[in-house]
Motif scaffolding. Structure first.
Motif, PDB file in Angstrom:
ATOM      1  N   LEU A 171       0.853  -1.179   0.000  1.00 55.28           N
ATOM      2  CA  LEU A 171       0.000   0.000   0.000  1.00 55.28           C
ATOM      3  C   LEU A 171       0.887   1.225   0.000  1.00 55.28           C
ATOM      4  O   LEU A 171       2.087   1.134   0.225  1.00 55.28           O
ATOM      5  CB  LEU A 171      -0.967   0.008   1.200  1.00 55.28           C
ATOM      6  CG  LEU A 171      -0.401  -0.115   2.608  1.00 55.28           C
ATOM      7  CD1 LEU A 171       0.183   1.183   3.125  1.00 55.28           C
ATOM      8  CD2 LEU A 171      -1.478  -0.581   3.551  1.00 55.28           C
ATOM      9  N   GLY A 172       0.297   2.359  -0.273  1.00 54.90           N
ATOM     10  CA  GLY A 172       1.024   3.624  -0.239  1.00 54.90           C
ATOM     11  C   GLY A 172       0.452   4.508   0.857  1.00 54.90           C
ATOM     12  O   GLY A 172      -0.726   4.414   1.202  1.00 54.90           O
ATOM     13  N   VAL A 173       1.280   5.381   1.394  1.00 50.31           N
ATOM     14  CA  VAL A 173       0.846   6.317   2.432  1.00 50.31           C
ATOM     15  C   VAL A 173       1.658   7.597   2.275  1.00 50.31           C
ATOM     16  O   VAL A 173       2.836   7.550   1.888  1.00 50.31           O
ATOM     17  CB  VAL A 173       1.022   5.701   3.845  1.00 50.31           C
ATOM     18  CG1 VAL A 173       2.482   5.409   4.159  1.00 50.31           C
ATOM     19  CG2 VAL A 173       0.398   6.571   4.917  1.00 50.31           C
ATOM     20  N   LEU A 174       1.031   8.733   2.532  1.00 50.10           N
ATOM     21  CA  LEU A 174       1.743  10.001   2.485  1.00 50.10           C
ATOM     22  C   LEU A 174       2.741  10.084   3.641  1.00 50.10           C
ATOM     23  O   LEU A 174       2.399   9.757   4.778  1.00 50.10           O
ATOM     24  CB  LEU A 174       0.761  11.174   2.560  1.00 50.10           C
ATOM     25  CG  LEU A 174      -0.129  11.364   1.342  1.00 50.10           C
ATOM     26  CD1 LEU A 174      -1.193  12.411   1.619  1.00 50.10           C
ATOM     27  CD2 LEU A 174       0.702  11.758   0.128  1.00 50.10           C
ATOM     28  N   ALA A 175       3.938  10.523   3.348  1.00 51.69           N
ATOM     29  CA  ALA A 175       4.992  10.577   4.362  1.00 51.69           C
ATOM     30  C   ALA A 175       4.594  11.419   5.567  1.00 51.69           C
ATOM     31  O   ALA A 175       4.919  11.083   6.702  1.00 51.69           O
ATOM     32  CB  ALA A 175       6.281  11.120   3.744  1.00 51.69           C
ATOM     33  N   GLY A 176       3.875  12.498   5.354  1.00 48.74           N
ATOM     34  CA  GLY A 176       3.489  13.374   6.451  1.00 48.74           C
ATOM     35  C   GLY A 176       2.348  12.865   7.303  1.00 48.74           C
ATOM     36  O   GLY A 176       2.069  13.405   8.374  1.00 48.74           O
ATOM     37  N   ASN A 177       1.684  11.817   6.877  1.00 48.72           N
ATOM     38  CA  ASN A 177       0.545  11.285   7.613  1.00 48.72           C
ATOM     39  C   ASN A 177       1.053  10.304   8.672  1.00 48.72           C
ATOM     40  O   ASN A 177       0.969   9.087   8.528  1.00 48.72           O
ATOM     41  CB  ASN A 177      -0.445  10.615   6.654  1.00 48.72           C
ATOM     42  CG  ASN A 177      -1.767  10.311   7.303  1.00 48.72           C
ATOM     43  OD1 ASN A 177      -1.898  10.316   8.521  1.00 48.72           O
ATOM     44  ND2 ASN A 177      -2.760  10.023   6.475  1.00 48.72           N
ATOM     45  N   LEU A 199       9.132  -0.042   2.149  1.00 47.34           N
ATOM     46  CA  LEU A 199       9.774  -0.747   1.049  1.00 47.34           C
ATOM     47  C   LEU A 199      10.623   0.214   0.222  1.00 47.34           C
ATOM     48  O   LEU A 199      11.699  -0.118  -0.221  1.00 47.34           O
ATOM     49  CB  LEU A 199       8.711  -1.416   0.170  1.00 47.34           C
ATOM     50  CG  LEU A 199       9.187  -2.175  -1.051  1.00 47.34           C
ATOM     51  CD1 LEU A 199      10.068  -3.350  -0.644  1.00 47.34           C
ATOM     52  CD2 LEU A 199       7.985  -2.674  -1.850  1.00 47.34           C
ATOM     53  N   GLY A 200      10.136   1.386  -0.006  1.00 46.72           N
ATOM     54  CA  GLY A 200      10.838   2.403  -0.783  1.00 46.72           C
ATOM     55  C   GLY A 200      10.315   3.759  -0.384  1.00 46.72           C
ATOM     56  O   GLY A 200       9.255   3.881   0.222  1.00 46.72           O
ATOM     57  N   LEU A 201      11.041   4.778  -0.711  1.00 46.13           N
ATOM     58  CA  LEU A 201      10.623   6.142  -0.407  1.00 46.13           C
ATOM     59  C   LEU A 201      10.750   6.988  -1.656  1.00 46.13           C
ATOM     60  O   LEU A 201      11.694   6.833  -2.427  1.00 46.13           O
ATOM     61  CB  LEU A 201      11.494   6.747   0.691  1.00 46.13           C
ATOM     62  CG  LEU A 201      11.463   6.061   2.050  1.00 46.13           C
ATOM     63  CD1 LEU A 201      12.527   6.654   2.961  1.00 46.13           C
ATOM     64  CD2 LEU A 201      10.094   6.197   2.674  1.00 46.13           C
ATOM     65  N   THR A 202       9.818   7.888  -1.850  1.00 42.53           N
ATOM     66  CA  THR A 202       9.918   8.879  -2.910  1.00 42.53           C
ATOM     67  C   THR A 202      10.286  10.192  -2.238  1.00 42.53           C
ATOM     68  O   THR A 202       9.581  10.640  -1.329  1.00 42.53           O
ATOM     69  CB  THR A 202       8.569   9.027  -3.656  1.00 42.53           C
ATOM     70  OG1 THR A 202       8.235   7.779  -4.238  1.00 42.53           O
ATOM     71  CG2 THR A 202       8.649  10.100  -4.724  1.00 42.53           C
TER      72      THR A 202
END
Length: 168
Positions: free
Chosen positions: A138-144, A159-162
């Motif tokens: 799944l994806g999640v916003l870094a600030g959340n 797993l990875g970071l943008t």
């Protein structure tokens, strides 16, 4: 598991029905308003309508997936989209593998931290395993930070970071 002072709920998790559209749109709007605090490029909540539901139904249909809803005392309190059959095809530096993905997961503000999200994730995991998948992404916003903490608590790891740099 609910935080101290909050009563845990026992939601019923079931598949989405057309009659759920308005309630899911309302939850999507709540999510957009919440996430706009962490990301300034979110579509305004009022622009979401039944067309969004049509789009996610098409997405889950292509992936052999499902939209799940959580219901407490007859009221929709959350939803999740599960894309059962995803692939690493197109990734130049990875071996080919398949996985399932939670595209959306949202819980009404009044029911957050009361077990609804956990129940939705548990059902997504159950269905992904039943489909023979080894991984659920799944994806999640870094600030959340609240969502990130929740996902860590239910066993997800990064797993990875943008990374992004603002250029103006």
């Amino acid at each position: 598991m609910a935080p101290r002072g909050r009563i845990a709920l026992a939601p019923v998790i079931r598949e989405f029905r057309a009659a759920d559209t308005a309630a899911v749109v309302a939850i999507v709007r709540q999510l957009q308003a919440h996430e706009s605090r962490f990301f300034d490029r979110m579509i305004p909540p009022g622009q979401f309508d039944s067309k969004y539901i049509d789009r996610i139904q098409a997405d889950v249909g292509k992936a052999g997936g499902v939209i799940l809803v959580a219901e407490v005392d007859g009221e929709l309190t959350g939803y999740a989209t599960l894309l059962l059959h995803q692939s690493s095809e197109g990734e130049r530096d990875e071996i080919l593998y398949t996985f399932s993905k939670v595209g959306d997961l949202a819980v009404t503000e009044s029911c957050r931290n009361r077990g609804v999200g956990r129940a939705l994730i548990a059902e997504c995991e159950r269905r992904a395993r039943a489909a023979g998948q080894k991984w659920l992404q799944l994806g999640v916003l870094a600030g959340n930070q609240g969502a990130r903490r929740f996902y860590r608590e239910v066993g997800f790891g990064e797993l990875g970071l943008t990374l992004e740099k603002h250029l103006t």
